[in-house]
Design a protein around this motif. Structure first.
Motif, short mmCIF file in Angstrom:
data_model
loop_
_atom_site.label_atom_id
_atom_site.label_comp_id
_atom_site.label_asym_id
_atom_site.label_seq_id
_atom_site.Cartn_x
_atom_site.Cartn_y
_atom_site.Cartn_z
N ILE A 88 0.89 -1.17 0.00
CA ILE A 88 0.00 0.00 0.00
C ILE A 88 0.92 1.22 0.00
CG2 ILE A 88 -1.88 1.17 1.24
CD1 ILE A 88 -2.87 -1.57 1.10
N ASP A 96 -12.44 -5.61 4.10
CA ASP A 96 -11.65 -6.05 2.95
C ASP A 96 -12.38 -7.10 2.09
OD1 ASP A 96 -9.50 -4.35 3.21
OD2 ASP A 96 -8.49 -5.66 4.66
N LEU A 131 -1.42 -5.11 8.47
CA LEU A 131 -0.57 -4.12 7.80
C LEU A 131 0.71 -3.95 8.60
CD1 LEU A 131 -2.54 -0.88 6.77
CD2 LEU A 131 -1.67 -2.70 5.29
N THR A 176 -5.03 5.43 10.41
CA THR A 176 -6.10 4.54 9.93
C THR A 176 -7.20 4.48 10.99
OG1 THR A 176 -4.44 3.21 8.78
CG2 THR A 176 -6.63 2.23 9.03
N TRP A 223 -6.39 -6.79 11.98
CA TRP A 223 -7.79 -6.50 12.29
C TRP A 223 -8.70 -7.62 11.79
CZ3 TRP A 223 -5.15 -3.56 8.64
CH2 TRP A 223 -5.63 -3.59 7.34
N HIS A 275 -12.56 -0.41 8.22
CA HIS A 275 -11.42 0.50 8.37
C HIS A 275 -11.42 1.52 7.24
CE1 HIS A 275 -10.05 -2.82 5.87
NE2 HIS A 275 -9.14 -2.01 5.36
N ARG A 277 4.43 6.94 2.35
CA ARG A 277 3.76 6.11 3.37
C ARG A 277 3.62 4.73 2.73
NH1 ARG A 277 -1.36 4.05 4.55
NH2 ARG A 277 -2.13 4.23 6.69
O1 AKG Z 1 -3.42 2.09 4.45
C1 AKG Z 1 -4.29 2.01 5.31
O2 AKG Z 1 -4.29 2.69 6.32
C2 AKG Z 1 -5.44 1.07 5.15
C3 AKG Z 1 -5.25 0.12 4.02
C4 AKG Z 1 -6.53 -0.51 3.62
O3 AKG Z 1 -7.58 0.07 3.69
C5 AKG Z 1 -6.53 -1.87 3.14
O4 AKG Z 1 -5.47 -2.49 3.07
O5 AKG Z 1 -7.62 -2.37 2.81
#
Ligand code: AKG
Length: 265
Positions: free
Chosen positions: A82, A98, A111, A123, A234, A241, A252
């Protein structure tokens, strides 16, 4: 074996310090699992995991999934990088659970921080058990048996793969029962839920909007401020999220692993 678990908010989320996730014994892993079911989001601090070690830790939770649409890390199909592709192109700055458009959406995601920006890039997480619990009895009765359509078409289009939309849609219950705890949770999200079954998008919108507002009320949320070395896991069966893209062009980078789940019931 006890591990040190400290809640991060009154709604969800807990921090675990003092564990090296590359070297967790079975008793520690069992304690992690039980903290996960209680707190829904776990932040492990001070980790130094290679991609291979992150994958090995993920495999202890279950079989890892390969994302059906989003590209993976070179040489590691189990990891989705990401990165900051700019606010306008951010795919994750929306509440979602997700891959909820899959027949068997992921049970959990994790993550790992590769690089955090100097500020921002937090997040948000929202507890969907609490959101459901706070609805009225009348609303709960109305939602019982209702099903909603989840679609990956928007994500596919954003990734330039709009032709794949037919393969990525699924109908799931609006309220799902957590397979391990038996607790009910709201299971509609603005990222992927498009309508209720047998209803038009316009007919569905007012009730979906109301459920999204309930699902993301401030008092069911936890905001995670990332630190170098964080790995956050999570539970997609009980949590939504939302990335916060307030870090401009700053780098990032996170590495995500995703654990296969079962069909929502
Ligand atoms: O990068 C983030 O804070 C969240 C990533 C996200 O939403 C995901 O991996 O589905």
């Amino acid at each position: 074996m006890s591990i040190d678990v400290n809640p991060l908010s009154g709604s969800l989320g807990a921090e675990i310090r003092g564990l090296d996730l590359a070297d967790v014994d079975p008793a520690e892993f069992a304690a992690i699992q039980s903290a996960f079911l209680e707190h829904h989001v776990l932040a492990f601090r001070d980790q130094k995991l290679t991609p291979e070690q992150q994958i090995a830790f993920g495999r202890r939770w279950g079989e890892l999934s390969i994302h059906p649409i989003v590209p993976h890390l070179d040489g590691h199909p189990e990891i989705v990088p990401i990165t900051n592709s700019g606010k306008k192109r951010s795919l994750t700055e929306i509440w979602h659970s997700d891959v909820s458009f899959d027949p068997t959406p992921p049970k959990a995601s994790g993550l790992l921080v590769v690089e955090v920006p100097p500020f921002g890039g937090d997040t948000l997480f929202a507890n969907q058990h609490l959101a459901y619990d706070r609805l009225s009895g009348g609303m709960k009765a109305m939602l019982s048996g209702l099903r909603a359509i989840h679609s990956g078409a928007g994500l596919g289009a954003a990734m330039g793969k709009a032709e794949t939309w037919r393969e990525h849609g699924q109908v799931h219950p609006v309220v799902r029962t957590h397979p391990e705890t038996g607790r009910p949770a709201l299971y509609v999200n603005p990222g992927f839920t498009v309508a209720f079954e047998d209803m038009t998008i316009a007919e569905s919108k007012p009730l979906l909007d109301l459920l999204h507002a309930a699902g993301h009320a401030p008092d069911v949320c936890y905001r995670h401020r990332w630190q170098p070395g964080d790995l956050v896991m999570w539970d997609n069966r009980s949590v939504q999220h939302h990335a916060v893209h307030d870090h401009g062009d700053a780098i990032r980078t996170m590495h995500r692993i995703t654990i296969i789940g079962d069909a929502p019931r």
